[in-house]
Scaffold this motif. Structure first.
Motif, PDB file in Angstrom:
ATOM      1  N   TYR A  90       0.826  -1.207   0.000  1.00 48.51           N
ATOM      2  CA  TYR A  90       0.000   0.000   0.000  1.00 48.51           C
ATOM      3  C   TYR A  90       0.863   1.260   0.000  1.00 48.51           C
ATOM      4  CZ  TYR A  90      -3.355   3.503   1.487  1.00 48.51           C
ATOM      5  OH  TYR A  90      -4.117   4.633   1.566  1.00 48.51           O
ATOM      6  N   ARG A  91       1.948   1.235   0.755  1.00 46.58           N
ATOM      7  CA  ARG A  91       2.831   2.403   0.839  1.00 46.58           C
ATOM      8  C   ARG A  91       3.803   2.478  -0.332  1.00 46.58           C
ATOM      9  NH1 ARG A  91       1.597   6.562   2.754  1.00 46.58           N
ATOM     10  NH2 ARG A  91       3.748   7.124   3.054  1.00 46.58           N
ATOM     11  N   PRO A  94       9.482   0.317  -2.631  1.00 50.02           N
ATOM     12  CA  PRO A  94      10.066  -0.175  -3.883  1.00 50.02           C
ATOM     13  C   PRO A  94      10.320  -1.684  -3.851  1.00 50.02           C
ATOM     14  CG  PRO A  94      11.168   1.825  -3.176  1.00 50.02           C
ATOM     15  CD  PRO A  94      10.245   1.423  -2.060  1.00 50.02           C
ATOM     16  N   GLY A  95       9.806  -2.367  -4.850  1.00 51.30           N
ATOM     17  CA  GLY A  95      10.004  -3.788  -5.003  1.00 51.30           C
ATOM     18  C   GLY A  95       8.980  -4.664  -4.293  1.00 51.30           C
ATOM     19  N   ALA A  96       8.145  -4.095  -3.433  1.00 56.32           N
ATOM     20  CA  ALA A  96       7.192  -4.907  -2.664  1.00 56.32           C
ATOM     21  C   ALA A  96       6.152  -5.565  -3.562  1.00 56.32           C
ATOM     22  CB  ALA A  96       6.511  -4.059  -1.595  1.00 56.32           C
ATOM     23  N   ASP A  97       5.661  -4.845  -4.552  1.00 55.43           N
ATOM     24  CA  ASP A  97       4.653  -5.426  -5.441  1.00 55.43           C
ATOM     25  C   ASP A  97       5.228  -6.562  -6.274  1.00 55.43           C
ATOM     26  OD1 ASP A  97       2.601  -3.807  -4.581  1.00 55.43           O
ATOM     27  OD2 ASP A  97       2.938  -2.284  -6.119  1.00 55.43           O
ATOM     28  N   GLY A  98       6.454  -6.396  -6.742  1.00 54.73           N
ATOM     29  CA  GLY A  98       7.081  -7.450  -7.535  1.00 54.73           C
ATOM     30  C   GLY A  98       7.488  -8.645  -6.693  1.00 54.73           C
ATOM     31  N   LEU A  99       7.873  -8.401  -5.450  1.00 59.11           N
ATOM     32  CA  LEU A  99       8.318  -9.469  -4.567  1.00 59.11           C
ATOM     33  C   LEU A  99       7.161 -10.275  -3.992  1.00 59.11           C
ATOM     34  CD1 LEU A  99      10.765 -10.768  -3.155  1.00 59.11           C
ATOM     35  CD2 LEU A  99      10.502  -9.063  -1.344  1.00 59.11           C
TER      36      LEU A  99
END
Length: 125
Positions: A90-91, A94-99
């Motif tokens: 949500y915040r 960087p990289g959280a959506d891909g991970l």
């Protein structure tokens, strides 16, 4: 009562909030379509159920033993982990959506719940 009881209470409340809220939104949107009212009702129902669960766990957690206590730890860990990863996405970290696509998000939450349950059960035995 120790520090573990309120932490377990909050974590289990979060898990119930997520499960009841998501289920309510899914059910209501299938019956009445998408709209802001559906989301509001889902969130409110999740909050009420989560608060009730947190109170019940807070009152009874000190008296639970064995596998029930371990199951509460696993259950609470799942919800806290799921919410934490969702917060990263949500915040826009960087990289959280891909991970963490949803499949990995869910599996990571389950894996951490199992590990926490194992550590808790070993610590009690």
């Amino acid at each position: 009562m120790n520090a573990r009881t309120p932490a377990l209470s909050v974590a289990c409340g979060i898990t119930i909030l997520l499960l009841v809220g998501a289920s309510s939104i899914a059910f209501l949107s299938s019956q009445y379509g998408d709209g802001p009212g559906v989301g509001i009702l889902g969130v409110v129902s999740g909050l009420v159920a989560g608060l009730l669960a947190a109170v019940v766990v807070g009152v009874t957690a000190d008296r639970t033993e064995g596998w029930l206590a371990t199951a509460l730890v696993a259950y609470g860990t799942f919800g806290a982990t799921f919410l934490g990863i969702g917060g990263l996405q949500y915040r826009n970290v960087p990289g959280a959506d891909g991970l963490f696509p949803f499949r990995i998000h869910l599996l990571t939450s389950v894996l951490l719940a199992v590990v926490a349950a194992g550590v808790d059960h070993r610590g009690r035995g």
